[in-house]
Design an enzyme around this catalytic site. Sequence first.
Site, PDB file in Angstrom:
ATOM      1  CB  CYS A  65       8.325  -5.054   8.162  1.00  0.00           C
ATOM      2  SG  CYS A  65       7.571  -5.728   6.693  1.00  0.00           S
ATOM      3  CG  HIS A 123       3.466  -7.657   7.535  1.00  0.00           C
ATOM      4  ND1 HIS A 123       4.669  -7.200   7.065  1.00  0.00           N
ATOM      5  CD2 HIS A 123       3.104  -8.677   6.707  1.00  0.00           C
ATOM      6  CE1 HIS A 123       5.025  -7.876   5.994  1.00  0.00           C
ATOM      7  NE2 HIS A 123       4.088  -8.781   5.761  1.00  0.00           N
TER       8      HIS A 123
END
Length: 507
Positions: free
Chosen positions: A73, A129
């Site tokens: 991700c 993130h």
Amino acid sequence: MILFSSLNILIWLLLSAVVETEGSKPNIVIVMADDLGYTDVGFHGGDEIPTPYIDNLAQGGIILDNYYTPMICTPSRAALLTGRHPMQLGLQHSVICPPCPFGLGLNETLLPEFLKKYGYATHIVGKWHLGSFTREYTPTHRGFDSHFGFWGTSTDYFSHDTGGDRGGLDFWENMTVAREYNGSYGTELFGNKAVDLIMSHDQFKPMLLYLAHQAVHTGSPPQFLKAPQEYLDRFKFIKHDGRRRYAAMLSVLDDSIGNLTAALKKSGMYENTILIFTTDNGGPSAGFDENYASNWPLRGCKYTNWEGGVRGAAFIHSPLLKNPGTTSHHLMHISDWLPTIMSAIGETLPKDIDYYGVDQWPSIQFNAPSARNEIMHNYDGGAGAIRYRDYKLVVCCTENERNGWYPEEHSYIGANQKPYIQCGERNSSLPSCTSAAKYCLFDIASDPCEYNNIAMLMPELAEKLYSKLMMFADAAQPPRNKPTDPAAYPALHNGHWTDWLDKHPVF
């Protein structure tokens, strides 16, 4: 260079001019699902977990049938927002862990920063993130007007704590720690916040809404997969506990997208909105990462360069599309969204930046030939892959990589599942693809499940692709990764994660 008819070029230029003249740039809504399995949505043949709202948007838009992402991700999110390849960013190796002091380079210009130049209000809801060790790396310092969500990898869906002995709260409203949402389910919180932003939006300005959902990523220990009881009750017919929980989590996600669509229509924004749906990588299967997604019958899963790790579920939906209700078979990479969005709003990107992404708007709007015939999947630690037209070269693979087909023998999905992908036949006379081989070659068009290694049949092509992969790897930025810093642990910061290397971190 892309080649298509002069009539299509004229139409495209006229449409771009209309957008600029009217000053009515389209709203951009990007919905990213986290760790969604390729076959877990109805528009890819999934019939075990109903996803009616996602499917309705996909089938009323353009399904992107040949769409790829990185295998994990952090690289996907970086590629989406920069239009650059993770190997150009030094983000090709693993993900950014919460106590790791590195992030997406501050020299990179992100999608919201570009769009703000053209009057857009910019919002991110959900998962970031891309770094948070200092505030300069956090969302509201990278072009977003607001952020509601978490900075790191994953959290518990109800407590929003990362769990474990060194865990702590990771939930933010802009730069303020948000403790008051303890007990509220993350997917519903993010869906409701997106609706609130739409309903309160000043429509004299266009909007960028990046809804980076938590679902269906694994949460925190001890119970990694959680959903409200009413959703768990919907799937009593699924006997496997992990798969049942995953199904409930996906159902909440689907309902939230239904609410999002309803809000766009109720607010009057729908007619001038481009909605993009993408997953960040393939689903983690068969208990990998404590999860039970299904990419079946594709090979591999998250964290691999097999199709099950990099072939993404994606579509684009908008009343502005010229050919809705169709499927695009053109090759596309997640990094293409930045130049494609800029083209769709009638603007261009700087010429002095080496973008890996290419403009797919003519391909999407007019079914013109794609500007892309190659995808560099990744090369890291001796493993990698490259796609060229129908062919894919795989440099295989670490021994702990999931190299099979999951779930094996329908271990947790229904035996009557009808695959969207037709695998073709296995050829037992061809060598298998193992770590002992220099590389393996597959014809993805006829062998999408990567059964048959044809490297020995096409040695010149295999060697050419291997050389291209090595050249790209040699030119890549070195990984930015840094080891964990114990000074980051929440026990030192009032029980929450923070920008711990700033002089005055949020306490």
